[in-house]
Design a protein around this motif. Structure first.
Motif, PDB file in Angstrom:
ATOM      1  N   GLN A  18       0.824  -1.209   0.000  1.00  0.00           N
ATOM      2  CA  GLN A  18       0.000   0.000   0.000  1.00  0.00           C
ATOM      3  C   GLN A  18       0.858   1.258   0.000  1.00  0.00           C
ATOM      4  N   ILE A  19       1.957   1.226   0.734  1.00  0.00           N
ATOM      5  CA  ILE A  19       2.873   2.369   0.753  1.00  0.00           C
ATOM      6  C   ILE A  19       3.472   2.594  -0.635  1.00  0.00           C
ATOM      7  N   PHE A  20       3.867   1.506  -1.297  1.00  0.00           N
ATOM      8  CA  PHE A  20       4.420   1.620  -2.646  1.00  0.00           C
ATOM      9  C   PHE A  20       3.379   2.168  -3.622  1.00  0.00           C
ATOM     10  N   VAL A  21       2.129   1.692  -3.511  1.00  0.00           N
ATOM     11  CA  VAL A  21       1.064   2.164  -4.404  1.00  0.00           C
ATOM     12  C   VAL A  21       0.848   3.662  -4.234  1.00  0.00           C
ATOM     13  N   VAL A  22       0.799   4.114  -2.977  1.00  0.00           N
ATOM     14  CA  VAL A  22       0.549   5.541  -2.709  1.00  0.00           C
ATOM     15  C   VAL A  22       1.723   6.400  -3.163  1.00  0.00           C
ATOM     16  N   TYR A  23       2.945   5.981  -2.816  1.00  0.00           N
ATOM     17  CA  TYR A  23       4.101   6.847  -3.054  1.00  0.00           C
ATOM     18  C   TYR A  23       4.639   6.737  -4.482  1.00  0.00           C
ATOM     19  N   TYR A  24       4.727   5.511  -4.994  1.00  0.00           N
ATOM     20  CA  TYR A  24       5.296   5.317  -6.326  1.00  0.00           C
ATOM     21  C   TYR A  24       4.223   5.182  -7.411  1.00  0.00           C
ATOM     22  N   LEU A  36       0.866   6.659  -7.395  1.00  0.00           N
ATOM     23  CA  LEU A  36       0.054   7.848  -7.664  1.00  0.00           C
ATOM     24  C   LEU A  36       0.703   8.832  -8.641  1.00  0.00           C
ATOM     25  N   PRO A  37       2.039   8.951  -8.691  1.00  0.00           N
ATOM     26  CA  PRO A  37       2.621   9.846  -9.703  1.00  0.00           C
ATOM     27  C   PRO A  37       2.235   9.489 -11.136  1.00  0.00           C
ATOM     28  N   SER A  38       1.856   8.244 -11.384  1.00  0.00           N
ATOM     29  CA  SER A  38       1.397   7.851 -12.721  1.00  0.00           C
ATOM     30  C   SER A  38       0.123   8.583 -13.099  1.00  0.00           C
ATOM     31  N   GLY A  48      -0.419  11.715 -12.015  1.00  0.00           N
ATOM     32  CA  GLY A  48      -0.121  13.126 -11.828  1.00  0.00           C
ATOM     33  C   GLY A  48      -0.146  13.595 -10.386  1.00  0.00           C
ATOM     34  N   VAL A  49      -0.193  12.661  -9.442  1.00  0.00           N
ATOM     35  CA  VAL A  49      -0.232  13.015  -8.016  1.00  0.00           C
ATOM     36  C   VAL A  49       1.097  12.606  -7.392  1.00  0.00           C
ATOM     37  N   THR A  50       1.944  13.589  -7.123  1.00  0.00           N
ATOM     38  CA  THR A  50       3.249  13.331  -6.535  1.00  0.00           C
ATOM     39  C   THR A  50       3.247  13.817  -5.087  1.00  0.00           C
ATOM     40  N   LEU A  51       3.561  12.911  -4.175  1.00  0.00           N
ATOM     41  CA  LEU A  51       3.528  13.229  -2.755  1.00  0.00           C
ATOM     42  C   LEU A  51       4.936  13.188  -2.178  1.00  0.00           C
ATOM     43  N   SER A  52       5.178  14.018  -1.186  1.00  0.00           N
ATOM     44  CA  SER A  52       6.437  13.953  -0.464  1.00  0.00           C
ATOM     45  C   SER A  52       6.460  12.684   0.379  1.00  0.00           C
ATOM     46  N   PRO A  53       7.634  12.227   0.789  1.00  0.00           N
ATOM     47  CA  PRO A  53       7.688  11.039   1.657  1.00  0.00           C
ATOM     48  C   PRO A  53       6.851  11.200   2.923  1.00  0.00           C
ATOM     49  N   LEU A  54       6.857  12.408   3.493  1.00  0.00           N
ATOM     50  CA  LEU A  54       6.076  12.665   4.702  1.00  0.00           C
ATOM     51  C   LEU A  54       4.592  12.460   4.439  1.00  0.00           C
ATOM     52  N   VAL A  55       4.060  13.117   3.415  1.00  0.00           N
ATOM     53  CA  VAL A  55       2.629  13.030   3.115  1.00  0.00           C
ATOM     54  C   VAL A  55       2.264  11.625   2.648  1.00  0.00           C
ATOM     55  N   GLY A  56       3.090  11.044   1.798  1.00  0.00           N
ATOM     56  CA  GLY A  56       2.814   9.700   1.301  1.00  0.00           C
ATOM     57  C   GLY A  56       2.781   8.669   2.409  1.00  0.00           C
TER      58      GLY A  56
END
Length: 223
Positions: A75-81, A83-85, A87-95
């Motif tokens: 789930q962490i990988f899906v959210v952080y890596y 979502l940028p697909s 157009g949603v790029t999150l910082s490590p903190l937010v992700g």
């Protein structure tokens, strides 16, 4: 030989302790943030699962099933890596906080749903007969009683979140585990820093468990 090795491990653990202690509040902050953000979402999901609207029951059920049926690391990988697909790029903190929140909300929703269902149906009927609306009954009568029932499970979830924060180290969040890894990269001695990190996790979990027990005791006296 064994004595020397033990001495080396203790020295490396002691040397790593200041760095790890500075990271401990970050770990605790992640767990508390996920808990505080996850509780409102969990309540909405729990109410959706109890709703008379079939689509809401289905949608919330799929969410809970997916989160509970997949590893938090994925789930962490899906959210952080992932979502940028879109157009949603999150910082490590937010992700990291978002992934932990979504995970915690799924488990907390089941706790809340069970707690709400544990309130006798007569409580609903009595409140409605006094002129309260269903929303007022839920807020003023049912949820306060459900909160007492859910408290042990809520406390256990928070303790679990403290340990689960170690997984956000994979997206470069410098929390407790990541700090230990950085120390190891400098010293090339893994046992001591990992041991010190484990002890800090244990202390944090034990303190939270103590707070939980005291809250349960106080609520039991008030009841």
């Amino acid at each position: 030989m064994i004595a020397e090795q033990l001495q080396l491990i203790l020295q490396s653990a002691w040397a790593a302790l200041p760095t790890l202690l500075r990271a401990a509040p970050i770990t605790l902050g992640y767990a508390l943030a996920a808990m505080l953000l996850g509780l409102p979402l969990a309540l909405l999901v729990a109410l959706a699962r109890l709703s008379g609207i079939a689509f809401l029951r289905w949608l919330s059920g799929v969410y809970v099933s997916f989160i509970r049926g997949t590893p938090l690391l994925v789930q962490i990988f899906v959210v952080y890596y992932g979502l940028p697909s879109f157009g949603v790029t999150l910082s490590p903190l937010v992700g990291g906080v978002l992934a932990l929140t979504l995970n915690a909300a799924a488990y907390l929703s089941e706790t809340m749903r069970a707690a709400i269902l544990s309130v006798p149906r007569g409580q609903w009927e009595a409140a409605l007969s006094l002129g309260l609306t269903r929303r007022q009954t839920l807020r003023l009568v049912v949820l306060p009683q459900a909160a007492r029932v859910a408290l042990p499970s809520l406390g256990n979830t928070l303790i679990g979140l403290v340990k689960d924060t170690s997984l956000v180290s994979v997206i470069t969040v410098v929390e407790l585990l990541r700090s230990a890894q950085l120390v190891i990269a400098r010293t090339f001695e893994p046992f001591g820093p990992y041991l010190a990190a484990a002890l800090i996790y244990w202390v944090l979990s034990s303190l939270l468990e103590l707070v939980q027990r005291r809250l349960e005791t106080r609520l039991a006296r008030q009841g």
